[in-house]
Design an enzyme around this catalytic site. Sequence first.
Site, mmCIF file in Angstrom:
data_model
loop_
_atom_site.group_PDB
_atom_site.id
_atom_site.type_symbol
_atom_site.label_atom_id
_atom_site.label_comp_id
_atom_site.label_asym_id
_atom_site.label_seq_id
_atom_site.Cartn_x
_atom_site.Cartn_y
_atom_site.Cartn_z
ATOM 1 C CG ASP A 295 57.951 35.333 38.497
ATOM 2 O OD1 ASP A 295 57.671 36.501 38.073
ATOM 3 O OD2 ASP A 295 57.109 34.754 39.105
ATOM 4 C CG HIS A 349 54.663 36.570 36.871
ATOM 5 N ND1 HIS A 349 55.195 37.330 38.097
ATOM 6 C CD2 HIS A 349 53.368 36.734 37.192
ATOM 7 C CE1 HIS A 349 54.328 37.834 38.919
ATOM 8 N NE2 HIS A 349 52.984 37.479 38.135
ATOM 9 C CD GLU A 420 50.350 39.027 40.519
ATOM 10 O OE1 GLU A 420 50.079 39.270 41.498
ATOM 11 O OE2 GLU A 420 51.454 38.872 40.046
#
Length: 629
Positions: A295, A349, A420
């Site tokens: 991430d 990420h 996201e």
Amino acid sequence: MPQDQWPITSNRIKIMKASDLRRALLLLLLLCGVLMVYFFSQQTSRLTIPHLSGIESSIDSAALKTDVRWSWLCTKNHCEKIPLATGTPMQSLSTCNMLCGDSPQIWPIPSGPSKIGTEALAFRVNQLQLETTVKESALAYLEQSFAAFNDNVVSYMKKRDSALTQIRSDIDSFLVKISVVQANIIRLRMNTDESYNLTVNLYGKNLLASINAYTVFGARHGLETLSQLIWWDELDTSGTLRIVTNAIVHDKPLLPYRGIMLDTSRNFISIPAIKKVINGMAANKLNVFHWHVSDSQSFPLEIPSVPQMHLYGAYQTDMVYTAQEVAELVEYSRLKGVRIVIEIDIPAHAGNGWTWGPQEGLGELAVCVNAQPWFMYCGEPPCGQLNPENQQVYEVLERIYRDIIKMTGEDELFHIGGDEVNLDCWEQHLLKNLTSTNYTDLHNLWGEFTLKILHKLERANGGRKPPYTIAWSSNLNMGASDWSETRELISDGYKVILSHVNAWYLDCGFGRWRERGEAACDPYRPWQTVYLHQPWAYDPLYKSHTVGAEACLWSEQLDELSLDARLWPRAAAFAERVWSDPKINPDTYGIAEDVYTRLSVHRDRMMSRDLGVEALWPRWCTQNPGMCL
């Protein structure tokens, strides 16, 4: 030298004549040849494991003390606690639970018809034998599965005595006979048949457990179920394992993909701790470990062809998953009936670990890395997204994908991330480089990025598209932050793996870890919420388009010290839902008493296997079934 072997003395060798020695050697060779022909002519393989961990030790001084104050009586399908008085039959709670009620004490509950006997017998663990007709690779798989089954049975024993022959047994033998139809299948695929049929029968003083399955993976599940029909009787002072005298179980899973997602990038989790997760998955018949390994915080995975990733991205040098460790974990998991799917989350990420591009002459591989104020560029600190305009990004990703496929051997399922994406981050980067006018909608840029990485994935996979390419739902593919919106994805033709945040996110409910933003998906999801979530029950489209489901555990507020308790027993509740999907009473929308009892029994079972399982309720409720509901 072992004490049970006789030494050959030099005196006896000296007095033998040369001719006698030659004749003796000739006879020995002839005997060996006859034995080899005999053994190879046999089509049945038997395996006995007499030396199991802990068995050779003397009596365990820390064994649980026997509590003889109470007995339990089966009344109206549950066990009632009664004081032990003169003349009262003595029965332990464990034995009462296993033999009382209509539901078998199996978790997940079987999906097909099952019947468990109400009588039990005692046996010794060294009486267990495996018999099978399968050969080669499948035989090796079954032998190792049987060894794991033995270890699980041994783990139930609260007292272990080296004098096994002195422990009471009601039988002369305990044979586990396994047959497999498709013995050539030794790797899990989405269409792998994991069904099995198990029968237990007593023939005179010989107990036979027969497992019939299409594949070794179904046979492994059958062994797991058989281990759950065995228990330790705490009131038997002779140190006794017990098993039901007869049983019939027909079983197969509802979904081909039954997963646990674990994030090891926010906080590093060691390989031994991950192996415990795999053990717990095996105990609950879950079959996909979705490994969210990187991430924006860290990139702890060694990529042999791009070593800069972990050199720049790991928290410290001893917090790295080497390629060899990953390959060994993949094999360890395969033997537990679990496949590993590694996710490198992109384009968002992706920050720390991607900062080495300028030093290597590749330009900026990632933008917005560690940008402040973070809330303008990402959902949580630190920020970072891949640079969609840098063609070197796609070349690096192809090398990463190729190495992951080589490490895992997984060419059917591949997770490309997609979680996201923050378009403000990209917009700021494009404005700085005066290229923002090329896009009227940055979703088009995101779509172009996705098409390019899919092409690189195909090249990395030997020119073949993985049959199942997985991505997080997002506003690029109609958005599905709330599970009820999943129907839009299904209507658009997508196959779905459900991981609904309001029921199956196991990291929620532990408060904020930062000052700004919500930082926590409150409230906590208890096992009952996990268990009752049944999205496919309300829409027929779900049944045709749902290929799987997974419970997710993100690690912002988690490391291996709290790993077990966050997962279990809630992930076990999830496992029953996706394995057999028991009916839920539409009037009360409640959970039946037998589910509480079975999960409580299963918690004890998992704890005996060294899993730290969170408590379900006060122990009084365990000792008084049905009185806490």
